[in-house]
Design an enzyme around this catalytic site. Structure first.
Site, PDB file in Angstrom:
ATOM      1  N   CYS A 188     -80.561  63.199 -34.359  1.00 38.76           N
ATOM      2  CA  CYS A 188     -81.327  63.418 -33.134  1.00 38.76           C
ATOM      3  C   CYS A 188     -82.616  64.179 -33.444  1.00 38.76           C
ATOM      4  O   CYS A 188     -82.577  65.255 -34.046  1.00 38.76           O
ATOM      5  CB  CYS A 188     -80.499  64.194 -32.116  1.00 38.76           C
ATOM      6  SG  CYS A 188     -81.390  64.481 -30.565  1.00 38.76           S
ATOM      7  N   GLN A 233     -69.395  60.976 -30.369  1.00 37.18           N
ATOM      8  CA  GLN A 233     -70.352  61.644 -31.261  1.00 37.18           C
ATOM      9  C   GLN A 233     -70.538  63.097 -30.830  1.00 37.18           C
ATOM     10  O   GLN A 233     -70.718  63.379 -29.642  1.00 37.18           O
ATOM     11  CB  GLN A 233     -71.705  60.928 -31.249  1.00 37.18           C
ATOM     12  CG  GLN A 233     -72.672  61.487 -32.290  1.00 37.18           C
ATOM     13  CD  GLN A 233     -74.043  60.850 -32.221  1.00 37.18           C
ATOM     14  OE1 GLN A 233     -74.817  61.128 -31.310  1.00 37.18           O
ATOM     15  NE2 GLN A 233     -74.364  59.992 -33.188  1.00 37.18           N
ATOM     16  N   ARG A 256     -81.506  51.130 -28.011  1.00 39.32           N
ATOM     17  CA  ARG A 256     -82.276  51.058 -26.757  1.00 39.32           C
ATOM     18  C   ARG A 256     -82.328  49.671 -26.126  1.00 39.32           C
ATOM     19  O   ARG A 256     -82.355  49.547 -24.900  1.00 39.32           O
ATOM     20  CB  ARG A 256     -83.702  51.569 -26.999  1.00 39.32           C
ATOM     21  CG  ARG A 256     -83.792  53.055 -27.279  1.00 39.32           C
ATOM     22  CD  ARG A 256     -85.213  53.479 -27.599  1.00 39.32           C
ATOM     23  NE  ARG A 256     -85.671  52.914 -28.855  1.00 39.32           N
ATOM     24  CZ  ARG A 256     -86.941  52.898 -29.252  1.00 39.32           C
ATOM     25  NH1 ARG A 256     -87.889  53.376 -28.470  1.00 39.32           N
ATOM     26  NH2 ARG A 256     -87.277  52.389 -30.430  1.00 39.32           N
ATOM     27  N   MET A 309     -76.181  57.207 -27.003  1.00 43.09           N
ATOM     28  CA  MET A 309     -77.497  57.585 -26.481  1.00 43.09           C
ATOM     29  C   MET A 309     -77.322  58.557 -25.330  1.00 43.09           C
ATOM     30  O   MET A 309     -76.712  58.222 -24.309  1.00 43.09           O
ATOM     31  CB  MET A 309     -78.274  56.344 -26.036  1.00 43.09           C
ATOM     32  CG  MET A 309     -78.750  55.483 -27.187  1.00 43.09           C
ATOM     33  SD  MET A 309     -79.554  53.952 -26.661  1.00 43.09           S
ATOM     34  CE  MET A 309     -78.099  52.925 -26.356  1.00 43.09           C
ATOM     35  N   ALA A 310     -77.821  59.753 -25.516  1.00 33.62           N
ATOM     36  CA  ALA A 310     -77.646  60.812 -24.523  1.00 33.62           C
ATOM     37  C   ALA A 310     -78.306  60.421 -23.203  1.00 33.62           C
ATOM     38  O   ALA A 310     -79.437  59.966 -23.165  1.00 33.62           O
ATOM     39  CB  ALA A 310     -78.252  62.122 -25.037  1.00 33.62           C
ATOM     40  N   ASP A 361     -84.465  48.877 -33.898  1.00 36.56           N
ATOM     41  CA  ASP A 361     -85.284  47.733 -33.472  1.00 36.56           C
ATOM     42  C   ASP A 361     -84.528  46.412 -33.339  1.00 36.56           C
ATOM     43  O   ASP A 361     -85.147  45.353 -33.355  1.00 36.56           O
ATOM     44  CB  ASP A 361     -86.468  47.520 -34.422  1.00 36.56           C
ATOM     45  CG  ASP A 361     -87.409  48.703 -34.497  1.00 36.56           C
ATOM     46  OD1 ASP A 361     -87.316  49.590 -33.616  1.00 36.56           O
ATOM     47  OD2 ASP A 361     -88.232  48.763 -35.433  1.00 36.56           O
ATOM     48  N   LYS A 394     -74.235  59.942 -38.699  1.00 39.04           N
ATOM     49  CA  LYS A 394     -75.440  59.167 -38.389  1.00 39.04           C
ATOM     50  C   LYS A 394     -76.649  60.007 -38.751  1.00 39.04           C
ATOM     51  O   LYS A 394     -76.755  61.168 -38.355  1.00 39.04           O
ATOM     52  CB  LYS A 394     -75.472  58.778 -36.909  1.00 39.04           C
ATOM     53  CG  LYS A 394     -76.632  57.835 -36.557  1.00 39.04           C
ATOM     54  CD  LYS A 394     -76.393  57.141 -35.221  1.00 39.04           C
ATOM     55  CE  LYS A 394     -77.425  56.025 -35.027  1.00 39.04           C
ATOM     56  NZ  LYS A 394     -78.495  56.409 -34.113  1.00 39.04           N
ATOM     57  N   ASN A 437     -79.477  50.670 -38.270  1.00 37.55           N
ATOM     58  CA  ASN A 437     -79.848  50.869 -36.868  1.00 37.55           C
ATOM     59  C   ASN A 437     -81.364  50.944 -36.741  1.00 37.55           C
ATOM     60  O   ASN A 437     -82.021  51.604 -37.527  1.00 37.55           O
ATOM     61  CB  ASN A 437     -79.196  52.163 -36.362  1.00 37.55           C
ATOM     62  CG  ASN A 437     -79.695  52.618 -35.001  1.00 37.55           C
ATOM     63  OD1 ASN A 437     -80.023  53.781 -34.829  1.00 37.55           O
ATOM     64  ND2 ASN A 437     -79.765  51.732 -34.038  1.00 37.55           N
TER      65      ASN A 437
END
Length: 352
Positions: free
Chosen positions: A114, A83, A242, A25-26, A219, A155, A217
């Protein structure tokens, strides 16, 4: 909770056990965050933030320091995935080879998911490439050749738009190009992070793959949901994104649930605050007080998420710029009870 029979994940010759991955996650999954996750345990494979391959090449050619997103990569424990993203096969291959030779990474992952405009529309990368399967094939196959024997993974999302879901076709392209695993986020690029991830769609992809594993991936915010994903859907592993940002202990909880062990309870608020302060120190040690304090603002808000008073804490922590200010705000405003959610999840994640 009954024991769930889940085999380790195999990515090429690499064995990932437990088959629970931390999503790249950036802006968030830097070395400090990865260290916190590693301290709790439970994540079978950790990943860096996504790295701009073209920017890496420019820094290399101009003898600049390599990207901050590679901070810690050379020295931290393995396995570890990096990544990268771009739309040029040769640029990607050049960076992939450097990651393998110089950084000795465990996995090179390609971001085809993304949805952020600066990556898609401006750079024609990330999820934009889901509309160009031939270019995806070229990028993957070239990277596989350059990185061998280190495995290359990809991904993706379900598609660019709900009216153009092409994940089954893309899955075949990914495997035919030589990727060692496929991760699928159960939304389209147009969905961003709205609505619910479609795990039925993710599960359907498995029948379109011959030999490589499928990683789901989207939730997964509790140990129970991780177990349910393995029980209900045809996936070989799961990736948590997240939900782990303010709860880095989630991986340990999920791993325990998969083993059939009691799920460790949430840390007390005092313990959570201590984790956040340790995280802050790691960031400041790397970036210095001023930059580290500013960088920590978003992490601090994640730690407060879902707690009573989080809104007030967020309002004040968003203004801190020194260690004294940070400590003062934490002391006065860090939530002390846990009724309803008052701090929304981060909306600026550049993740697939």
């Amino acid at each position: 909770m009954p024991r769930t029979s889940v085999a380790p994940l195999r990515i090429g010759d690499l064995v990932i056990d437990p088959p629970i991955l931390q999503a790249p996650m950036a802006g968030f999954t830097n070395a400090a965050f990865r260290q916190i996750v590693r301290d709790f345990g439970g994540a079978g494979l950790l990943a860096t933030e996504m790295v701009n391959a073209r920017g890496f090449v420019w820094m290399d050619e101009n003898e600049a320091e390599h990207p901050d997103r590679l901070w810690g990569v050379a020295d931290e424990p393995r396995p570890l995935a990096v990544q990268i993203w771009d739309n040029d096969p040769e640029t990607m291959a050049k960076v992939g080879r450097r990651l393998v030779e110089e950084y000795q990474v465990s996995v090179v992952d390609i971001n085809f998911g993304c949805p952020v405009r600066q990556v898609t529309e401006k750079a024609h990368s990330g999820s934009y490439l889901l509309r160009e399967p031939n270019r995806m094939h070229a990028i993957i196959s070239r990277l596989v050749e350059a990185c061998s024997p280190t495995p290359v993974t990809a991904k993706i999302r379900l598609g660019c738009h709900p009216s153009n879901i092409n994940c089954n076709e893309i899955a075949k392209v990914v495997e035919e190009a030589g990727a060692a695993a496929l991760t699928v986020h159960g939304r389209t690029a147009a969905d961003m992070f709205r609505g619910n991830a479609d795990w039925e769609r993710i599960s359907e992809i498995k029948s379109h793959l011959k030999n490589i594993p499928l990683i789901g991936n989207g939730d997964l915010d509790s140990a129970e949901k991780v177990v349910a994903a393995f029980e209900r859907y045809n996936v070989d592993a799961v990736m948590i994104a997240r939900a782990c940002l303010g709860r880095p202990w989630l991986f340990a909880q999920a791993a325990a649930a998969l083993r059939g062990d009691p799920i460790p309870p949430e840390p007390t608020l005092e313990q959570q605050r201590d984790v956040m302060m340790h995280h802050y120190q790691l960031v400041v040690d790397r970036f210095g007080e001023e930059k580290g304090t500013v960088l920590m603002r978003k992490y601090a808000c994640c730690y407060a998420q879902g707690k009573h008073g989080a809104r007030y804490f967020r309002t004040h922590v968003a203004k801190v710029s020194t260690a004294d200010e940070f400590y003062s705000v934490v002391e006065e405003y860090f939530p002390i009870a846990d009724p309803k959610t008052e701090c929304p999840p981060p909306s600026n994640l550049q993740s697939s």
